[in-house]
Design a protein around this motif. Structure first.
Motif, PDB file in Angstrom:
ATOM      1  N   ASP A  48      55.875  62.327  58.267  1.00  0.00           N
ATOM      2  CA  ASP A  48      54.768  63.159  57.802  1.00  0.00           C
ATOM      3  C   ASP A  48      53.484  62.606  58.409  1.00  0.00           C
ATOM      4  O   ASP A  48      52.918  61.628  57.922  1.00  0.00           O
ATOM      5  N   TRP A  49      53.020  63.233  59.474  1.00  0.00           N
ATOM      6  CA  TRP A  49      51.880  62.725  60.241  1.00  0.00           C
ATOM      7  C   TRP A  49      50.540  63.078  59.621  1.00  0.00           C
ATOM      8  O   TRP A  49      49.490  62.719  60.145  1.00  0.00           O
ATOM      9  N   THR A  50      50.580  63.775  58.466  1.00  0.00           N
ATOM     10  CA  THR A  50      49.321  64.092  57.780  1.00  0.00           C
ATOM     11  C   THR A  50      48.841  62.922  56.937  1.00  0.00           C
ATOM     12  O   THR A  50      47.682  62.885  56.525  1.00  0.00           O
ATOM     13  N   GLN A  70      56.675  66.800  63.054  1.00  0.00           N
ATOM     14  CA  GLN A  70      56.072  66.846  61.720  1.00  0.00           C
ATOM     15  C   GLN A  70      57.096  67.292  60.688  1.00  0.00           C
ATOM     16  O   GLN A  70      57.796  68.288  60.868  1.00  0.00           O
ATOM     17  N   GLN A  71      57.178  66.535  59.610  1.00  0.00           N
ATOM     18  CA  GLN A  71      58.065  66.899  58.518  1.00  0.00           C
ATOM     19  C   GLN A  71      57.369  66.617  57.190  1.00  0.00           C
ATOM     20  O   GLN A  71      57.147  65.470  56.815  1.00  0.00           O
ATOM     21  N   PHE A  72      56.984  67.677  56.492  1.00  0.00           N
ATOM     22  CA  PHE A  72      56.326  67.527  55.201  1.00  0.00           C
ATOM     23  C   PHE A  72      57.339  67.088  54.143  1.00  0.00           C
ATOM     24  O   PHE A  72      58.522  67.433  54.210  1.00  0.00           O
ATOM     25  N   ALA A  73      56.859  66.316  53.182  1.00  0.00           N
ATOM     26  CA  ALA A  73      57.696  65.913  52.050  1.00  0.00           C
ATOM     27  C   ALA A  73      57.657  67.041  51.027  1.00  0.00           C
ATOM     28  O   ALA A  73      56.721  67.156  50.252  1.00  0.00           O
ATOM     29  N   TYR A  74      58.651  67.893  51.053  1.00  0.00           N
ATOM     30  CA  TYR A  74      58.650  69.058  50.182  1.00  0.00           C
ATOM     31  C   TYR A  74      58.772  68.688  48.712  1.00  0.00           C
ATOM     32  O   TYR A  74      58.174  69.312  47.832  1.00  0.00           O
ATOM     33  N   THR A  81      62.540  63.904  56.099  1.00  0.00           N
ATOM     34  CA  THR A  81      62.559  63.389  57.469  1.00  0.00           C
ATOM     35  C   THR A  81      63.984  63.168  57.947  1.00  0.00           C
ATOM     36  O   THR A  81      64.334  63.504  59.079  1.00  0.00           O
TER      37      THR A  81
END
Length: 264
Positions: A48-50, A70-74, A81
């Motif tokens: 999660d690169w944010t 990019q992979q958000f933590a839902y 990830t």
């Protein structure tokens, strides 16, 4: 129809990095190590690169041409990830363009992925911390502990990791005491493998010895015990082994090792 590279060509490797379970300080050593096994045709890193926690990786992505995914933590507590990396690995697998995969993580969730890739006849190189669960280590053809890579690129300090080129000379001083902390080599295990593959005179080809050791213990690495190469390790235990160089018809030297049997 897909084809793999010949034995004389370098292997095409897909490098997939779990940013949540791999420190950026290993990047130099990581790709130097991977270069020993083939060409990193694909280099992807997942996270999660944010968030700020991957700041170290952000600084080195461009320098090493690593593609961030990019992979958000839902959902809190669930690692999306891992799923993203596994899906991409299977997509890359079915392109039939690769000879092997480099999975960079200390997460046991990739155990089945490593096994599945090997079922397809591909070579799997794992990279993770010494705390990596044994099932993941055993599922790889070869497993390299990233602590070995960190020693080459970062000094063991309690500050922010930095590459060796940027480290101050006095920062590396604690590494002087490092050799005394190295664990003893598994002499008995090595001797058994050596005896199993030896010729009638007790000599074993060093390359075959290394290959057989890795088959049984993917995590075995002479550097873990303070030696750069297997031949150096053999030399380091003169009471147990002896080393011999034999010239071939082509003029190159081939190394052989023998287990010294205890005198009766």
């Amino acid at each position: 129809m897909a084809t793999h590279t010949s034995n004389n060509a370098q292997k095409r490797l897909a490098v997939l990095i779990d940013a949540d379970n791999a420190p950026a300080a290993i990047v130099e050593g990581l790709f130097e190590e991977i270069a020993k096994y083939g060409v990193a045709s694909v280099k992807r890193i997942y996270g999660d690169w944010t968030g700020p926690h991957l700041g170290g990786w952000k600084k080195v992505l461009l320098d090493h041409s690593i593609q961030p995914i990019q992979q958000f933590a839902y959902t809190k507590g669930k690692n999306a990830t891992d799923s993203s990396l596994i899906i991409d690995a299977m997509d890359l697998l079915y392109t039939r363009r690769f000879d092997g995969f480099c999975l960079v993580s200390s997460d046991s969730d990739f155990t089945r992925l490593a096994s599945r890739l090997r079922e397809e006849g591909l070579t799997v190189y794992g990279f993770g911390e010494e705390k990596t669960p044994k099932p993941f280590v055993a599922a790889c053809d070869k497993f390299i502990y990233i602590e070995l890579l960190r020693e080459d690129v970062v000094a063991p300090t309690n500050g922010e990791p930095s590459t060796a080129s940027a480290a101050a000379p006095d920062v590396a001083k604690p590494a002087v005491a490092e050799p005394s902390k190295k664990p003893k080599a598994p002499v008995g295990f090595i001797a058994k493998i050596m005896d199993d593959i030896a010729d009638e005179d007790g000599w074993a080809h060093l390359g075959a010895l290394g290959a057989n050791i890795t088959k049984l213990r993917p995590e075995f690495d002479p550097r873990t015990h303070g030696y750069k190469k297997l031949s150096d390790l053999i030399k380091g235990y003169p009471q147990a082994f002896e080393l011999q160089a034999r010239d071939t018809s082509g003029g190159t030297a081939v190394m052989y090792a023998r287990h010294k049997q205890p005198s009766k």
